[in-house]
Design a protein around this motif. Structure first.
Motif, mmCIF file in Angstrom:
data_model
loop_
_atom_site.group_PDB
_atom_site.id
_atom_site.type_symbol
_atom_site.label_atom_id
_atom_site.label_comp_id
_atom_site.label_asym_id
_atom_site.label_seq_id
_atom_site.Cartn_x
_atom_site.Cartn_y
_atom_site.Cartn_z
ATOM 1 N N GLY A 175 1.238 -6.516 -6.095
ATOM 2 C CA GLY A 175 0.495 -5.926 -7.202
ATOM 3 C C GLY A 175 -0.423 -4.785 -6.808
ATOM 4 O O GLY A 175 -1.314 -4.412 -7.577
ATOM 5 N N LEU A 176 -0.216 -4.206 -5.633
ATOM 6 C CA LEU A 176 -1.078 -3.119 -5.157
ATOM 7 C C LEU A 176 -0.933 -1.892 -6.057
ATOM 8 O O LEU A 176 0.173 -1.399 -6.263
ATOM 9 N N PRO A 177 -2.041 -1.346 -6.603
ATOM 10 C CA PRO A 177 -1.955 -0.123 -7.408
ATOM 11 C C PRO A 177 -1.590 1.073 -6.526
ATOM 12 O O PRO A 177 -1.909 1.096 -5.333
ATOM 13 N N PRO A 178 -0.939 2.085 -7.103
ATOM 14 C CA PRO A 178 -0.626 3.284 -6.324
ATOM 15 C C PRO A 178 -1.896 4.022 -5.910
ATOM 16 O O PRO A 178 -2.909 4.000 -6.623
ATOM 17 N N ALA A 179 -1.845 4.648 -4.754
ATOM 18 C CA ALA A 179 -3.006 5.386 -4.246
ATOM 19 C C ALA A 179 -3.149 6.716 -4.966
ATOM 20 O O ALA A 179 -2.159 7.376 -5.293
ATOM 21 N N ARG A 180 -4.396 7.105 -5.231
ATOM 22 C CA ARG A 180 -4.692 8.389 -5.867
ATOM 23 C C ARG A 180 -5.262 9.406 -4.892
ATOM 24 O O ARG A 180 -5.426 10.575 -5.238
ATOM 25 N N GLY A 181 -5.580 8.968 -3.688
ATOM 26 C CA GLY A 181 -6.124 9.896 -2.708
ATOM 27 C C GLY A 181 -6.124 9.276 -1.336
ATOM 28 O O GLY A 181 -5.958 8.063 -1.174
ATOM 29 N N VAL A 182 -6.277 10.129 -0.328
ATOM 30 C CA VAL A 182 -6.329 9.670 1.049
ATOM 31 C C VAL A 182 -7.440 10.419 1.775
ATOM 32 O O VAL A 182 -7.576 11.639 1.646
ATOM 33 N N THR B 109 -11.801 2.428 -6.001
ATOM 34 C CA THR B 109 -13.025 3.170 -6.295
ATOM 35 C C THR B 109 -12.968 3.662 -7.740
ATOM 36 O O THR B 109 -11.997 3.418 -8.457
ATOM 37 N N GLY B 110 -14.011 4.385 -8.155
ATOM 38 C CA GLY B 110 -14.030 4.930 -9.502
ATOM 39 C C GLY B 110 -12.914 5.921 -9.767
ATOM 40 O O GLY B 110 -12.533 6.131 -10.914
ATOM 41 N N ARG B 111 -12.377 6.534 -8.721
ATOM 42 C CA ARG B 111 -11.292 7.493 -8.888
ATOM 43 C C ARG B 111 -9.922 6.849 -8.738
ATOM 44 O O ARG B 111 -8.901 7.527 -8.705
ATOM 45 N N GLY B 112 -9.906 5.515 -8.592
ATOM 46 C CA GLY B 112 -8.653 4.800 -8.334
ATOM 47 C C GLY B 112 -8.614 4.348 -6.887
ATOM 48 O O GLY B 112 -9.642 4.302 -6.204
ATOM 49 N N VAL B 113 -7.437 4.022 -6.400
ATOM 50 C CA VAL B 113 -7.292 3.555 -5.024
ATOM 51 C C VAL B 113 -7.278 4.742 -4.067
ATOM 52 O O VAL B 113 -6.526 5.702 -4.257
ATOM 53 N N VAL B 114 -8.135 4.655 -3.063
ATOM 54 C CA VAL B 114 -8.192 5.660 -1.998
ATOM 55 C C VAL B 114 -7.868 4.950 -0.693
ATOM 56 O O VAL B 114 -8.378 3.860 -0.425
ATOM 57 N N VAL B 115 -7.022 5.573 0.120
ATOM 58 C CA VAL B 115 -6.600 4.972 1.385
ATOM 59 C C VAL B 115 -7.442 5.532 2.525
ATOM 60 O O VAL B 115 -7.678 6.733 2.605
ATOM 61 N N LEU B 116 -7.877 4.624 3.377
ATOM 62 C CA LEU B 116 -8.711 4.996 4.523
ATOM 63 C C LEU B 116 -8.066 4.504 5.811
ATOM 64 O O LEU B 116 -7.832 3.308 5.969
ATOM 65 N N ASP B 117 -7.758 5.420 6.727
ATOM 66 C CA ASP B 117 -7.215 5.077 8.038
ATOM 67 C C ASP B 117 -8.398 4.758 8.947
ATOM 68 O O ASP B 117 -9.183 5.642 9.288
ATOM 69 N N THR B 118 -8.521 3.504 9.334
ATOM 70 C CA THR B 118 -9.682 3.097 10.131
ATOM 71 C C THR B 118 -9.723 3.763 11.495
ATOM 72 O O THR B 118 -10.773 3.750 12.157
ATOM 73 N N ARG B 119 -8.628 4.348 11.940
ATOM 74 C CA ARG B 119 -8.654 5.066 13.214
ATOM 75 C C ARG B 119 -9.568 6.285 13.133
ATOM 76 O O ARG B 119 -10.079 6.765 14.152
ATOM 77 N N LEU B 120 -9.784 6.807 11.917
ATOM 78 C CA LEU B 120 -10.699 7.926 11.749
ATOM 79 C C LEU B 120 -12.159 7.503 11.862
ATOM 80 O O LEU B 120 -13.049 8.350 11.970
ATOM 81 N N MET B 121 -12.434 6.189 11.827
ATOM 82 C CA MET B 121 -13.805 5.691 11.917
ATOM 83 C C MET B 121 -14.291 5.599 13.362
ATOM 84 O O MET B 121 -15.505 5.601 13.613
ATOM 85 N N THR B 122 -13.378 5.467 14.322
ATOM 86 C CA THR B 122 -13.782 5.284 15.708
ATOM 87 C C THR B 122 -14.500 6.521 16.232
ATOM 88 O O THR B 122 -14.143 7.654 15.916
ATOM 89 N N GLY B 123 -15.526 6.263 17.046
ATOM 90 C CA GLY B 123 -16.289 7.357 17.643
ATOM 91 C C GLY B 123 -17.467 7.823 16.812
ATOM 92 O O GLY B 123 -18.252 8.654 17.271
ATOM 93 N N TRP B 124 -17.602 7.299 15.574
ATOM 94 C CA TRP B 124 -18.724 7.677 14.717
ATOM 95 C C TRP B 124 -19.815 6.610 14.761
ATOM 96 O O TRP B 124 -19.527 5.429 14.878
#
Length: 296
Positions: free
Chosen positions: A213-220, A246-261
């Protein structure tokens, strides 16, 4: 003053995914949980080092890269890497597998026996089955045999994996493609004698990932940035990706972009969904059912 944590990335086990922080603290990622964090003002992304060692110069790295390593640390990290074919004499046993990510998206790969199915979870494999087990070079030869004889790739781009998660077929169809390939692979000549074949026993991660039932992503999310933030309800986690409502729909986040911050909590962990993600996001058309780039 808010406490600051350095993100070490996402880690998978049979119990599910957790975010790992500097010092070893972990945060379980459970569907329905609110996710909220921000990058400190004036912050920069620094190299995460190599093979358990810190970067000696704490080099600044690109916010868009998924590796979070400077050139020298990346070279050191791959110096003894099975994935980079620089560790041909590894004595540990390996398994060969077929992994299915969506219709027409099947790959062959290898992983150490001691890791179990963790490698498949890290890649976001929806369904998989083992092909065989044996020494590293025998596993490599079997992998090459399937690529050459059956045209099965050893890599599937993450953009392709993300693009089909909201439109996956039923369980029977998810299994059918790798069942057929598993049978064809077993009929091939040239299998290494030292590789012990494995029967077809499919494993499905749909429920573990939360894809039903995952909604389609609207942004990445394209990258993190100083002063930016992200907040939303976790819909699904597959491979390194978090699907946030989120308020804009489903947004996908690659957690690899979080490393180092250096990251901090936002709003006590309760971010307004209308604000959602303030990091740069690549918007997707409403008619598009998937994601086309890397994320969070």
């Amino acid at each position: 003053m808010r406490r600051v944590w350095t993100c070490s990335g996402l880690r998978w086990s049979g119990d599910g995914p957790v975010l790992v922080w500097g010092g070893g603290r972990t945060s379980p990622l459970v569907p329905g949980r609110r996710i909220a964090f921000g990058v400190v003002d004036g912050g920069v992304r620094t190299c995460v080092g190599a093979r358990g060692n810190a970067c000696p110069v704490r080099a600044t790295v690109s916010p868009r890269g998924t590796g979070a390593r400077c050139e020298e640390c990346a070279r050191l990290d791959r110096a003894h890497s099975v994935a980079a074919d620089t560790l041909a004499d590894d004595p540990r046993p390996y398994r060969v597998y077929l992994a299915w990510f969506g219709p027409g998206l099947v790959k062959v790969g290898i992983t150490r026996v001691e890791r179990g199915s963790t490698r498949l979870l890290e890649q976001g494999a929806v369904t998989f089955s083992w092909l065989g087990q044996g020494p590293l070079m025998a596993a490599r030869r079997a992998e090459e045999l399937l690529r050459a004889a059956l045209g099965v790739p050893d890599r599937i781009p993450y953009a392709d994996k993300r693009a089909v998660r909201a439109v996956l077929p039923g369980a029977g169809e998810r299994v059918a493609e790798i069942r057929e390939l598993h049978g064809r692979a077993g009929d091939l000549d040239g299998w290494p004698e030292s590789l012990r074949r494995a029967p077809f026993e499919p494993v499905d991660h749909t429920d573990l990932f939360g894809l039903a039932g995952l909604p389609p992503a609207r942004g990445v999310v394209r990258e993190l940035a100083a002063g930016g933030s992200a907040g939303g309800e976790l819909c699904a986690a597959a491979g390194p990706d978090l699907h946030l409502l989120t308020g804009r729909g489903v947004v996908v986040l690659d957690t690899r972009l979080m490393t180092g911050w250096d990251l901090t909590g936002v709003g006590g962990g309760d971010v307004d969904q209308d604000s959602g993600v303030t990091f740069p996001v690549r918007e997707l058309p409403a008619t598009d059912t998937g994601v086309q780039d890397s994320l969070f």
